[in-house]
Design an enzyme around this catalytic site. Structure first.
Site, PDB file in Angstrom:
ATOM      1  N   ARG A   1      36.036  26.635  51.537  1.00 41.55           N
ATOM      2  CA  ARG A   1      36.645  27.344  50.408  1.00 41.55           C
ATOM      3  C   ARG A   1      35.850  27.148  49.124  1.00 41.55           C
ATOM      4  O   ARG A   1      36.003  27.895  48.160  1.00 41.55           O
ATOM      5  CB  ARG A   1      38.091  26.878  50.198  1.00 41.55           C
ATOM      6  CG  ARG A   1      38.882  27.783  49.234  1.00 41.55           C
ATOM      7  CD  ARG A   1      40.340  27.345  49.052  1.00 41.55           C
ATOM      8  NE  ARG A   1      40.438  26.050  48.405  1.00 41.55           N
ATOM      9  CZ  ARG A   1      40.773  24.909  48.999  1.00 41.55           C
ATOM     10  NH1 ARG A   1      41.048  24.910  50.305  1.00 41.55           N
ATOM     11  NH2 ARG A   1      40.841  23.779  48.339  1.00 41.55           N
TER      12      ARG A   1
ATOM     13  N   TYR B   1      41.302  51.081  35.581  1.00 44.11           N
ATOM     14  CA  TYR B   1      41.694  51.071  36.991  1.00 44.11           C
ATOM     15  C   TYR B   1      43.195  50.905  37.124  1.00 44.11           C
ATOM     16  O   TYR B   1      43.830  50.139  36.393  1.00 44.11           O
ATOM     17  CB  TYR B   1      40.955  49.947  37.715  1.00 44.11           C
ATOM     18  CG  TYR B   1      41.250  49.877  39.192  1.00 44.11           C
ATOM     19  CD1 TYR B   1      41.067  50.982  40.000  1.00 44.11           C
ATOM     20  CD2 TYR B   1      41.724  48.705  39.772  1.00 44.11           C
ATOM     21  CE1 TYR B   1      41.346  50.927  41.360  1.00 44.11           C
ATOM     22  CE2 TYR B   1      41.992  48.634  41.129  1.00 44.11           C
ATOM     23  CZ  TYR B   1      41.808  49.746  41.919  1.00 44.11           C
ATOM     24  OH  TYR B   1      42.088  49.691  43.259  1.00 44.11           O
TER      25      TYR B   1
ATOM     26  N   ASP C   1      33.994  45.890  33.086  1.00 41.79           N
ATOM     27  CA  ASP C   1      34.040  46.337  34.473  1.00 41.79           C
ATOM     28  C   ASP C   1      32.863  47.289  34.678  1.00 41.79           C
ATOM     29  O   ASP C   1      32.840  48.400  34.145  1.00 41.79           O
ATOM     30  CB  ASP C   1      35.365  47.041  34.751  1.00 41.79           C
ATOM     31  CG  ASP C   1      35.549  47.393  36.227  1.00 41.79           C
ATOM     32  OD1 ASP C   1      34.534  47.652  36.906  1.00 41.79           O
ATOM     33  OD2 ASP C   1      36.705  47.412  36.694  1.00 41.79           O
TER      34      ASP C   1
ATOM     35  N   LYS D   1      32.422  49.339  46.327  1.00 37.62           N
ATOM     36  CA  LYS D   1      32.028  50.716  46.035  1.00 37.62           C
ATOM     37  C   LYS D   1      30.505  50.860  46.057  1.00 37.62           C
ATOM     38  O   LYS D   1      29.873  50.570  47.064  1.00 37.62           O
ATOM     39  CB  LYS D   1      32.695  51.141  44.741  1.00 37.62           C
ATOM     40  CG  LYS D   1      34.237  51.085  44.873  1.00 37.62           C
ATOM     41  CD  LYS D   1      34.953  51.462  43.632  1.00 37.62           C
ATOM     42  CE  LYS D   1      36.459  51.541  43.858  1.00 37.62           C
ATOM     43  NZ  LYS D   1      37.077  50.237  44.201  1.00 37.62           N
TER      44      LYS D   1
END
Length: 402
Positions: A46, A102, A175, A200
């Site tokens: 992790r 978004y 972003d 994306k």
């Protein structure tokens, strides 16, 4: 400094070693040999993974070449967005976010408000976020920008807004999903965080969920990394490896898609049924001047947005397309389009189309789009329904579309 194509092909690769692959395969490990004190680069799955490390180095070389910037990768773009907002804001702080960003940002705003953070929003275009930034003054701890915005494709001046935020002691996050690091480098424009969904255009094949945060300040990177460890928003090694593999073609994909997207936008300008056409590369677009000043190499993105007369007309258009998938998300090598209003959460008309240009031949793709528009309009005329255009209307729903 090397060019974008050379950098993307070689970003993050380890030193050459005889009889080893240029890009090592994914490391699947929950734990590692750990004698003595718990120090070292890899201790537990992790915390860190060699496959992540190579990808993180590669993204840093693209977002901020020639610097000591650090990248932290996440299991999704929302994981990355949440990590910045929730690691930096505390009860009593204030933040400014876009009102047209978004569609899951409202859900995060609700969460932040519940934690005692004051949030003000404003649209991306015309640097409107300056107004709430001025109104809250030194209370503001974080300014969040999304440029170009999704799905409206508005653009704000990162330099101007970053300078204003820093003058008030606030951090700035951008972003960078739609632009990609090849189209825009927020850290060079004054931002403290470059954040993106790697799902994306960065990876471009529609087969990976991924997000990342890149920072020049190692303290900020450490805080984001600690958040990832705490909530466990880690990517799988296979996803990280697939993402790194895909980076090699980023420049080829981005350049091809940007060129075709602009050609498509130009082809749509004279269509009578098309309104609200947006693409930052169009000289007539309201965002073109600002975009041209901060987006790199004529890469204005792969997305074109426009509105058709109503929901039914838009659905007929999407059904008639042959080379375009009706799917959410954007940036893939195969063109996609969707009626964005089906998700809720975006203040767009029912006939609003978000079109993501892929890597098909431009002539073939544009011919397909124009034919589909003709088919949708012919059906409309035959039914006698007319061409009344919707009024834009928003909704409080928060859909799941990418």
């Amino acid at each position: 400094m090397t060019g974008d194509g050379t950098r993307t092909v070689r970003a993050g690769l380890p030193e050459a070693e005889a009889y080893e692959p240029t890009l090592p395969g994914p490391v699947f490990a929950a734990h590692y040999h750990l004698p003595g004190d718990a120090v070292g680069p890899y201790t537990y799955g992790r915390d860190a993974n060699p496959t992540w490390s190579l990808l993180e180095r590669a993204i840093s070389e693209l977002e901020s070449p020639g610097t000591d910037a650090e990248t932290v990768v996440f299991s999704s773009g929302m994981g990355a967005i949440s990590a910045v907002l929730l690691s930096q804001l505390r009860q009593g702080d204030a933040a400014v976010l876009p009102s047209d960003g978004y569609q899951l940002l409202p859900a995060l705003i609700e969460r932040l408000t519940g934690y005692g953070v004051t949030v003000r929003t404003a649209p991306t275009g015309e640097d409107a976020q300056l107004a709430p930034l001025d109104a809250m003054g030194d209370r503001t701890k974080l300014l969040w920008l999304e440029t170009p915005s999704n799905p409206g494709l508005d653009v704000c001046d990162i330099r101007r807004l970053a300078e204003a935020a820093h003058a008030r002691g606030a951090l700035v996050a951008v972003d960078n999903t739609l632009a990609t690091p090849l189209g825009q480098r927020p850290l060079e424009l004054g931002a403290d965080f470059a954040v993106a969904s790697g799902t994306k255009a960065l990876t471009g094949h529609g087969d990976v969920l991924l997000g990342y945060v890149t920072c020049r300040d190692p303290r900020l990177a450490a805080e984001v990394r600690a958040w990832r460890k705490t909530v466990g928003a880690i990517p799988g090694p296979m996803e990280a490896w697939l993402a790194h593999r895909s980076l090699a073609t980023l420049q080829l994909r981005v350049d091809r898609q940007a060129e075709t997207a602009l050609a498509l936008a130009e082809a749509l300008r004279d269509r009578p049924e098309v309104t609200g056409l947006r693409h930052p590369g169009l000289p007539t677009d309201p965002s073109h001047r600002v975009a041209a000043g901060q987006m790199r190499g004529g890469r204005f993105g792969c997305v074109v947005s426009f509105t058709l007369p109503d929901k039914e007309h838009a659905e007929r258009f999407l059904t008639a397309l042959r080379l375009v998938d009706d799917a959410t998300s954007f940036g893939g090598v195969r063109s996609t389009a969707e009626r964005r209003g089906r998700w809720g959460g975006d203040a767009v008309p029912e006939g609003f189309i978000r079109f993501s240009v892929g890597a098909e031949d431009a002539d073939d793709l544009i011919a397909d789009v124009l034919r589909a528009l003709d088919t949708a309009s012919d059906t409309d005329a035959a039914s006698g329904t007319g061409r009344a255009t919707d009024a834009a209307s928003g909704t409080a729903s928060t859909g799941a579309g990418g």
